[in-house]
Design a protein around this motif. Structure first.
Motif, PDB file in Angstrom:
ATOM      1  N   ASP A   1      55.739  56.643  49.060  1.00 38.78           N
ATOM      2  CA  ASP A   1      54.793  55.531  49.158  1.00 38.78           C
ATOM      3  C   ASP A   1      53.757  55.664  48.048  1.00 38.78           C
ATOM      4  N   ARG A   2      54.067  55.092  46.892  1.00 42.38           N
ATOM      5  CA  ARG A   2      53.150  55.189  45.761  1.00 42.38           C
ATOM      6  C   ARG A   2      51.911  54.317  45.936  1.00 42.38           C
ATOM      7  N   ASP A   3      52.001  53.299  46.791  1.00 40.57           N
ATOM      8  CA  ASP A   3      50.859  52.400  46.985  1.00 40.57           C
ATOM      9  C   ASP A   3      49.668  53.114  47.625  1.00 40.57           C
ATOM     10  N   SER A   4      49.934  54.163  48.399  1.00 39.07           N
ATOM     11  CA  SER A   4      48.862  54.830  49.138  1.00 39.07           C
ATOM     12  C   SER A   4      47.832  55.483  48.227  1.00 39.07           C
ATOM     13  N   SER A   5      48.234  55.802  46.996  1.00 30.62           N
ATOM     14  CA  SER A   5      47.308  56.479  46.075  1.00 30.62           C
ATOM     15  C   SER A   5      46.652  55.518  45.090  1.00 30.62           C
ATOM     16  N   ILE A   6      46.911  54.216  45.232  1.00 34.69           N
ATOM     17  CA  ILE A   6      46.351  53.245  44.292  1.00 34.69           C
ATOM     18  C   ILE A   6      44.943  52.836  44.714  1.00 34.69           C
ATOM     19  N   ASP A   7      43.987  52.839  43.763  1.00 34.99           N
ATOM     20  CA  ASP A   7      42.640  52.317  43.982  1.00 34.99           C
ATOM     21  C   ASP A   7      42.694  50.814  43.697  1.00 34.99           C
ATOM     22  N   PHE A   8      42.831  50.003  44.763  1.00 31.20           N
ATOM     23  CA  PHE A   8      43.068  48.566  44.579  1.00 31.20           C
ATOM     24  C   PHE A   8      41.891  47.857  43.914  1.00 31.20           C
ATOM     25  N   ASP A   9      40.651  48.279  44.239  1.00 29.94           N
ATOM     26  CA  ASP A   9      39.475  47.649  43.630  1.00 29.94           C
ATOM     27  C   ASP A   9      39.473  47.884  42.115  1.00 29.94           C
ATOM     28  N   LYS A  10      39.776  49.095  41.729  1.00 33.39           N
ATOM     29  CA  LYS A  10      39.819  49.435  40.309  1.00 33.39           C
ATOM     30  C   LYS A  10      40.961  48.692  39.613  1.00 33.39           C
ATOM     31  N   GLU A  11      42.090  48.585  40.288  1.00 33.43           N
ATOM     32  CA  GLU A  11      43.257  47.928  39.704  1.00 33.43           C
ATOM     33  C   GLU A  11      43.008  46.428  39.544  1.00 33.43           C
ATOM     34  N   MET A  12      42.365  45.809  40.539  1.00 37.58           N
ATOM     35  CA  MET A  12      42.074  44.383  40.456  1.00 37.58           C
ATOM     36  C   MET A  12      41.073  44.086  39.334  1.00 37.58           C
ATOM     37  N   LYS A  13      40.102  44.965  39.130  1.00 31.31           N
ATOM     38  CA  LYS A  13      39.126  44.778  38.038  1.00 31.31           C
ATOM     39  C   LYS A  13      39.818  44.867  36.675  1.00 31.31           C
ATOM     40  N   ARG A  14      40.815  45.782  36.572  1.00 32.41           N
ATOM     41  CA  ARG A  14      41.566  45.902  35.321  1.00 32.41           C
ATOM     42  C   ARG A  14      42.349  44.620  35.038  1.00 32.41           C
ATOM     43  N   ILE A  15      43.022  44.103  36.078  1.00 34.74           N
ATOM     44  CA  ILE A  15      43.801  42.866  35.926  1.00 34.74           C
ATOM     45  C   ILE A  15      42.890  41.696  35.582  1.00 34.74           C
ATOM     46  N   GLN A  16      41.701  41.651  36.258  1.00 38.85           N
ATOM     47  CA  GLN A  16      40.732  40.580  35.995  1.00 38.85           C
ATOM     48  C   GLN A  16      40.296  40.586  34.531  1.00 38.85           C
ATOM     49  N   LYS A  17      40.045  41.771  34.006  1.00 42.38           N
ATOM     50  CA  LYS A  17      39.612  41.909  32.613  1.00 42.38           C
ATOM     51  C   LYS A  17      40.702  41.431  31.649  1.00 42.38           C
ATOM     52  N   GLU A  18      41.949  41.827  31.918  1.00 47.69           N
ATOM     53  CA  GLU A  18      43.064  41.415  31.064  1.00 47.69           C
ATOM     54  C   GLU A  18      43.284  39.899  31.132  1.00 47.69           C
ATOM     55  N   PHE A  19      43.091  39.339  32.331  1.00 47.23           N
ATOM     56  CA  PHE A  19      43.289  37.904  32.506  1.00 47.23           C
ATOM     57  C   PHE A  19      42.236  37.104  31.747  1.00 47.23           C
ATOM     58  N   LYS A  20      40.985  37.629  31.721  1.00 45.22           N
ATOM     59  CA  LYS A  20      39.908  36.964  30.977  1.00 45.22           C
ATOM     60  C   LYS A  20      40.239  36.906  29.487  1.00 45.22           C
ATOM     61  N   VAL A  21      40.784  38.013  28.977  1.00 48.75           N
ATOM     62  CA  VAL A  21      41.158  38.066  27.565  1.00 48.75           C
ATOM     63  C   VAL A  21      42.225  37.016  27.267  1.00 48.75           C
ATOM     64  N   LEU A  22      43.223  36.916  28.141  1.00 47.16           N
ATOM     65  CA  LEU A  22      44.294  35.939  27.947  1.00 47.16           C
ATOM     66  C   LEU A  22      43.760  34.509  27.982  1.00 47.16           C
ATOM     67  N   LEU A  23      42.847  34.217  28.924  1.00 44.56           N
ATOM     68  CA  LEU A  23      42.267  32.881  29.015  1.00 44.56           C
ATOM     69  C   LEU A  23      41.456  32.528  27.778  1.00 44.56           C
ATOM     70  N   ASN A  24      40.689  33.511  27.252  1.00 46.72           N
ATOM     71  CA  ASN A  24      39.896  33.284  26.033  1.00 46.72           C
ATOM     72  C   ASN A  24      40.796  33.007  24.837  1.00 46.72           C
ATOM     73  N   GLU A  25      41.899  33.760  24.739  1.00 45.58           N
ATOM     74  CA  GLU A  25      42.835  33.553  23.638  1.00 45.58           C
ATOM     75  C   GLU A  25      43.473  32.169  23.713  1.00 45.58           C
ATOM     76  N   GLU A  26      43.801  31.722  24.946  1.00 46.06           N
ATOM     77  CA  GLU A  26      44.386  30.400  25.121  1.00 46.06           C
ATOM     78  C   GLU A  26      43.377  29.311  24.736  1.00 46.06           C
ATOM     79  N   LYS A  27      42.066  29.505  25.113  1.00 47.04           N
ATOM     80  CA  LYS A  27      41.026  28.527  24.781  1.00 47.04           C
ATOM     81  C   LYS A  27      40.855  28.419  23.268  1.00 47.04           C
TER      82      LYS A  27
END
Length: 517
Positions: A474-500
């Protein structure tokens, strides 16, 4: 950098592909493979003819017995390649080719029912494209390199390419070679009778013979039996085996294995099969109820043939027989009659191994499939190899589960194939588990393999789904979901800015040209 030259197979495929458009791939494979067979038969015939001349046996040149004695097909004048090439630009060349194939079959009983019948005349082929294909094939000496098995390579390549071209729901004549190799390396068909109840184009038999050759066995100690329902596929199998000099009994005619079993009394030492997945309406509800193949088990349901195939194979096994076959994953846990049959198979200690195959391994379906190994004698097994005795002391009342879903490498960007290294590792793990010579290096490995005892199978209601037994981390048990979501959020912002930015640049470009978006 110099451009890599194409292989013989690729050159032929390119030439054959020019026939597409007016002819379906399901049809033109018989055209192409028929011509390759004709050229190969001619090369072997001319080689033997030259031998007879050198031996001073001129008076025997037109006697078929002096060719058949060397397992070479006799070719009458109108069936020889030179005659075909001389007339390759004529409008009646399709008829001449049909006549050549018909005449070869008539003069060589071993080819009865094997060659394309009247294909060339009825397909309305382009004469110029057919002529170009003949010229390409004419440039190939199919017997020049005895070690390379050129015509066997070409046949294998074309069968695979045709299966891919015909796609899902079709191309059922072909089982990927790596899957056949895996079955052969696991069940080790060294000596005895090999049987395939749904033999397709004969790939199981071809790879069995190659297995024996690779392991320095004796091909003369193997007998081959099979059956195939589809007439055109039956011809493919007979041609595929004939070009390799493999003798086989595929029944007198193409026929349904359930409706007309052509080997009712057969007892096979090895069974290798890839029967149709989840075959519906394989029998009417009131038919085959008392068939001897189900004796001791419930009658397989009419709605799905998976367990009918299993029981057909169980009935054909000799007292020490081993079977390796592919089925859809649904057979691992079905209810009703399937549950009762599966439970009885496990209680009778016939199921030896269950191996989940990677998805997208087959060209004809993308559903998940499983390799089953059944063993009629799990107590012990021994056979002679290279002058020595190889022994297995198998595990009674245990089943080995293996999960290969993450194995394999990419093939043509859309399929997965097991590598030779993968196959060797899986086979070795299986044989280690079997306790070779009473010793074992086997151990359970999370996310790969597990040896389940009867009590565990009973506890899981006789399910053969590997994930019920193999440990998964169960690899999910060791994942810090808050930290992972912040990483994804940051990457998504970059993609949106590039598209704009891209949108702004596009609007600006149109404005420069005097247009508004």
């Amino acid at each position: 950098m110099a451009k890599e030259s194409k292989s013989i197979e690729e050159i032929l495929w390119d030439s054959a592909n020019k026939l597409r458009g007016t002819v379906e791939s399901s049809e033109y494979k018989h055209v192409v493979l028929g011509l390759i067979f004709l050229k190969f038969s001619n090369d072997k015939f001319e080689e033997r003819r030259k031998e007879l001349v050198e031996e001073g046996k001129h008076k025997y040149l037109e006697m078929k017995e002096f060719y058949n004695m060397k397992n070479i097909f006799f070719l009458p004048e109108e069936s020889r390649w030179s005659y075909i090439i001389e007339n390759s630009k004529q409008d009646d060349i399709p008829l001449r080719i049909d006549t050549a194939l018909h005449t070869i079959e008539k003069n060589n009983p071993a080819l009865t029912g094997a060659l394309p019948d009247n294909y060339f005349s009825r397909l309305n082929l382009s004469i110029s494209k057919l002529s170009a294909l003949l010229d390409t094939i004419n440039n190939i000496n199919t017997i020049k390199d005895k070690e390379q098995d050129i015509v066997g390579r070409v046949y294998e390549y074309f069968l695979r390419k045709f299966a891919i071209a015909e796609g899902k729901g079709k191309g059922e004549f072909y089982t990927p070679k790596t899957i056949v190799n895996l079955i052969a390396e696991m069940i080790e068909p060294y000596k005895g009778i090999i049987y395939d109840p749904a033999c397709g184009s004969g790939g199981m038999f071809v790879q069995s013979i190659k297995f024996i050759e690779n392991h320095h066995g004796n091909k003369k100690e193997i007998s081959i039996y099979g059956q195939e329902q589809t007439a055109t596929t039956y011809k493919l199998a007979k041609m595929n085996l004939a070009i390799r000099g493999i003798s086989a009994n595929l029944g007198d005619i193409p026929e349904d294995t359930f409706g007309r079993d052509q080997h009712p009394d057969l007892k096979a030492d090895y069974i290798m099969a890839n029967p149709p997945f989840n075959q519906k309406d394989w029998r009417a509800s009131n038919e085959l109820i008392d068939d001897p193949r189900w004796r001791g088990y419930d009658v397989p349901p009419a709605s799905n043939a998976n367990y009918a195939w299993i029981l057909n194979m169980v009935s054909k096994l000799s007292e020490n027989g081993v079977a390796g076959f592919i089925l859809a994953n649904g057979a691992l846990s079905g209810g009703g009659e399937e549950y009762k049959i599966r439970r009885k198979l496990i209680e009778n200690d016939l199921v030896e191994a269950i191996v989940i195959i990677p998805r997208n391994t087959f060209y004809t379906t993308d559903i998940s499939v499983t390799l089953w190994i059944l063993n009629k004698n799990k107590k012990s097994r021994e056979f002679e190899v290279n002058g020595g005795i190889k022994r297995y002391r198998n595990r009674e009342n245990e089943i080995l589960f293996m999960d290969l879903r993450k194995w394999g490498s990419e093939l043509e960007k859309q399929f997965i194939e097991l590598t030779s290294e993968d196959i060797a590792k899986v086979a070795q793990n299986y044989h280690n588990w079997q306790q070779l010579d009473g010793k074992t290096n086997y151990q359970n490995v999370p996310e790969y393999c597990y040896s389940a005892r009867f009590e565990e199978l009973q506890k899981n209601n006789f399910s053969l789904v590997p994930s019920k037994y193999i440990e998964f981390v169960d690899r999910d048990s060791s994942i810090d979901f808050d930290k992972e979501m912040k990483r994804i959020q940051k990457e998504f912002k970059v993609l949106l800015n590039e598209e704009k930015q891209s949108q702004d640049q596009l609007i600006s470009a149109f404005k420069t040209l005097g247009y508004e978006l």
